[in-house]
Design an enzyme around this catalytic site. Structure first.
Site, PDB file in Angstrom:
ATOM      1  N   SER A 117       0.259  -1.375   0.171  1.00  0.00           N
ATOM      2  CA  SER A 117      -0.408   0.345   0.168  1.00  0.00           C
ATOM      3  C   SER A 117       1.117   1.806   0.173  1.00  0.00           C
ATOM      4  CB  SER A 117      -1.186  -0.415   1.341  1.00  0.00           C
ATOM      5  OG  SER A 117      -1.948  -0.664   0.791  1.00  0.00           O
ATOM      6  N   GLU A 143     -13.054   4.291  -1.398  1.00  0.00           N
ATOM      7  CA  GLU A 143     -13.021   4.092   0.450  1.00  0.00           C
ATOM      8  C   GLU A 143     -13.239   3.311   1.293  1.00  0.00           C
ATOM      9  OE1 GLU A 143      -9.103   2.394   0.588  1.00  0.00           O
ATOM     10  OE2 GLU A 143      -9.258   2.712  -1.601  1.00  0.00           O
ATOM     11  N   HIS A 193      -6.862   8.079   4.293  1.00  0.00           N
ATOM     12  CA  HIS A 193      -7.488   7.440   4.582  1.00  0.00           C
ATOM     13  C   HIS A 193      -8.508   8.340   5.692  1.00  0.00           C
ATOM     14  CE1 HIS A 193      -7.523   2.810   3.670  1.00  0.00           C
ATOM     15  NE2 HIS A 193      -8.091   3.528   2.449  1.00  0.00           N
ATOM     16  N   CYS A 203     -10.057   0.671  12.024  1.00  0.00           N
ATOM     17  CA  CYS A 203      -9.954   0.270  10.400  1.00  0.00           C
ATOM     18  C   CYS A 203     -10.357  -0.771  10.836  1.00  0.00           C
ATOM     19  CB  CYS A 203      -8.551  -0.050  10.056  1.00  0.00           C
ATOM     20  SG  CYS A 203      -7.184   1.696   9.364  1.00  0.00           S
TER      21      CYS A 203
HETATM   22  O1  SUG Z   1      -5.585  -0.146   2.737  1.00  0.00           O
HETATM   23  N1  SUG Z   1      -3.135  -2.449   4.653  1.00  0.00           N
HETATM   24  C1  SUG Z   1      -4.756  -1.542   4.239  1.00  0.00           C
HETATM   25  C2  SUG Z   1      -5.327  -0.451   5.241  1.00  0.00           C
HETATM   26  C3  SUG Z   1      -6.220   0.077   5.785  1.00  0.00           C
HETATM   27  C4  SUG Z   1      -7.003   0.836   7.695  1.00  0.00           C
HETATM   28  N2  SUG Z   1      -7.905   0.832   6.332  1.00  0.00           N
HETATM   29  C5  SUG Z   1      -8.907   2.218   7.439  1.00  0.00           C
HETATM   30  N3  SUG Z   1      -7.559   3.061   7.148  1.00  0.00           N
HETATM   31  N4  SUG Z   1      -9.281   2.566   7.338  1.00  0.00           N
HETATM   32  C6  SUG Z   1      -4.891  -0.598   3.504  1.00  0.00           C
HETATM   33  O2  SUG Z   1      -3.528   0.492   3.333  1.00  0.00           O
HETATM   34  C7  SUG Z   1      -1.562  -3.057   3.430  1.00  0.00           C
HETATM   35  C8  SUG Z   1      -1.220  -4.769   3.764  1.00  0.00           C
HETATM   36  C9  SUG Z   1       0.617  -5.324   2.761  1.00  0.00           C
HETATM   37  O3  SUG Z   1       0.842  -4.398   2.383  1.00  0.00           O
HETATM   38  O4  SUG Z   1       0.742  -6.339   2.623  1.00  0.00           O
HETATM   39  C10 SUG Z   1      -2.733  -2.614   3.853  1.00  0.00           C
HETATM   40  O5  SUG Z   1      -3.443  -3.311   3.172  1.00  0.00           O
END
Ligand code: SUG
Length: 418
Positions: free
Chosen positions: A22, A162, A230, A347
């Protein structure tokens, strides 16, 4: 109708790993390649759910979809064994655990037709998340099959959505009509803006919201550049309280004026940047906390341990609780494994204000159900996953068996088959 806020937590799936997928999520990219602990991760999530049940809160659960996602790989004309390493990582990701990104929810009191509307997020900005939606749609249509709900398919690409991570609802109380705030980003900074205004507007239309009760607010580009990928990394709302970092929004004066006009009783708790910098907010996840109303009507903040570990953040919180602020109680939870991928307590949950009697009971949990889930996790989740060794067929077999055991325990075999 007994409207209650139910927190549906995403159970951490057996494929949880640190692939660094990400861009713009500093925790995930900084931890790329580390060894994850899926069993500990899922148990931490279950312990958080248990703590919330003990606080007297209604708790639900979302199950992880099958991983690797063979259907997605087939649509790319490949298979797990043949796919390039980055596609393997994207197909294996356990990212559905962050349930705040599952959907946007407009409870019944806010909608013109009196139903609770949910729109599944398309998550198109990140390839590893872009294939979550079909299984999420199937699961939400099962959980919320009652006529009290309308579950919508995602907004089409290229408009990034999202879900609830960029949506806040403020109301006198959960059962009263609310003001819905959609927070979008504008591209142009170092990191992608994942929530597009066009997507937010489409969701608001689909949810049959009265335009007079909806606000579209731009996220501060500086916050996105600082790692707030986010809005829920820099702001959270509950009831009539908005708790936000001073630099969360591009034009806060305009936003706060519009909000006060629609909800005069709103209470805005701002944390000044000279007490807690954006960098501290992002690394501690102070705002990625669950701000909840307890049965005695007071509010508690359910925070990650990282917020207590930051002296500036903890000092601000202690002062707030000692004063007359609306947050009366702090609850610290250990979700370290999720945090290392950029996912805090908020999250991990999707809030739905609804009558529990209208919900498929398999997805509501009490302590005995949590015990049963913990037993499956203890018995089947891999202890560790080395992100550089995900091609191993033995690992994939173990992950798939663990998932099957979960579906059997939850009486949900076939949930993701359609
Ligand atoms: O979408 N991390 C998620 C974290 C989501 C957090 N959600 C909220 N803030 N509501 C993202 O970035 C990391 C997965 C990886 O890198 O293997 C990841 O997808």
């Amino acid at each position: 109708m007994m409207l209650t806020e139910i927190n549906f937590d995403g159970l951490v799936g057996p494929s949880h790993n640190y692939a660094g997928l990400s861009l713009g999520n500093l925790a995930a990219t900084n931890n790329a390649g580390k060894v994850s602990r899926p069993r500990a991760a899922a148990l931490q999530g279950l312990a958080k759910m248990r703590a919330n049940v003990r606080l007297g809160l209604a708790q639900g659960i979302l199950l992880p979809p099958p991983r690797p996602d063979h259907r997605w790989l087939a649509s790319l004309a490949t298979s797990y064994a043949e796919a390039a390493p980055h596609l393997q990582a994207q197909a294996l990701s356990a990212s559905s655990m962050w349930a705040a990104n599952a959907a946007t929810v407009s409870p019944a009191p806010d909608t013109v037709d009196g139903r609770c509307h949910l729109t599944v997020a398309n998550l198109v900005t990140m390839p590893h998340r872009s294939h979550e939606w079909p299984d999420t749609l199937a699961q939400l249509r099962t959980i919320f099959a009652d006529a009290a709900f309308a579950v919508h398919a995602p907004v089409p690409a290229p408009f990034g959505d999202e879900g609830a991570a960029n949506h806040m609802r403020l109301a006198r109380d959960h059962a009263s009509p609310g003001v819905e705030v959609f927070v979008y980003g504008v591209s142009g900074g170092p990191f992608p803006a994942r929530q597009h205004r066009e997507a937010s507007e489409a969701v608001a239309r689909a949810h049959d919201l009265d335009p007079a009760t909806v606000l579209f607010v731009e996220q501060n580009p500086e916050a996105i550049a600082a790692g707030a990928f986010h809005n829920d990394v820099v702001a959270v709302a509950n009831g009539r309280v908005l708790f936000a970092h001073e630099q969360a929004f591009a034009d806060k004066a305009r936003f706060f004026t519009a909000l006060r006009a629609r909800l005069p009783e709103v209470e805005i708790v701002e944390v000044p940047a000279d007490r807690v910098s954006l960098a501290d907010a992002v690394s501690s996840y102070l705002f990625n906390a669950q701000l909840v109303t307890l049965p005695d009507a007071s509010m508690a903040l359910i925070l990650p341990g990282e917020a207590r570990d930051n002296p500036r953040v903890w000092a601000w919180l202690q002062e707030h609780v000692a004063g007359n602020g609306p947050i009366r109680r702090l609850e610290v939870v250990d979700v370290r494994e999720s945090m290392a991928n950029g996912g805090g307590p908020a999250c991990l949950r999707l809030r739905v204000v609804a009558d529990p009697a209208t919900i498929d009971p398999r997805f509501l949990v009490d302590e005995p159900r949590l015990d049963a889930l913990a037993a499956v996790v203890e018995a089947h989740w891999p202890e560790t996953i080395d992100a550089t060794a995900i091609a191993d067929p033995a690992l994939v077999g173990a992950i798939e068996r663990a998932h099957q055991a979960l579906l059997e325990t939850m009486d949900c075999v076939g949930l993701f088959d359609s």
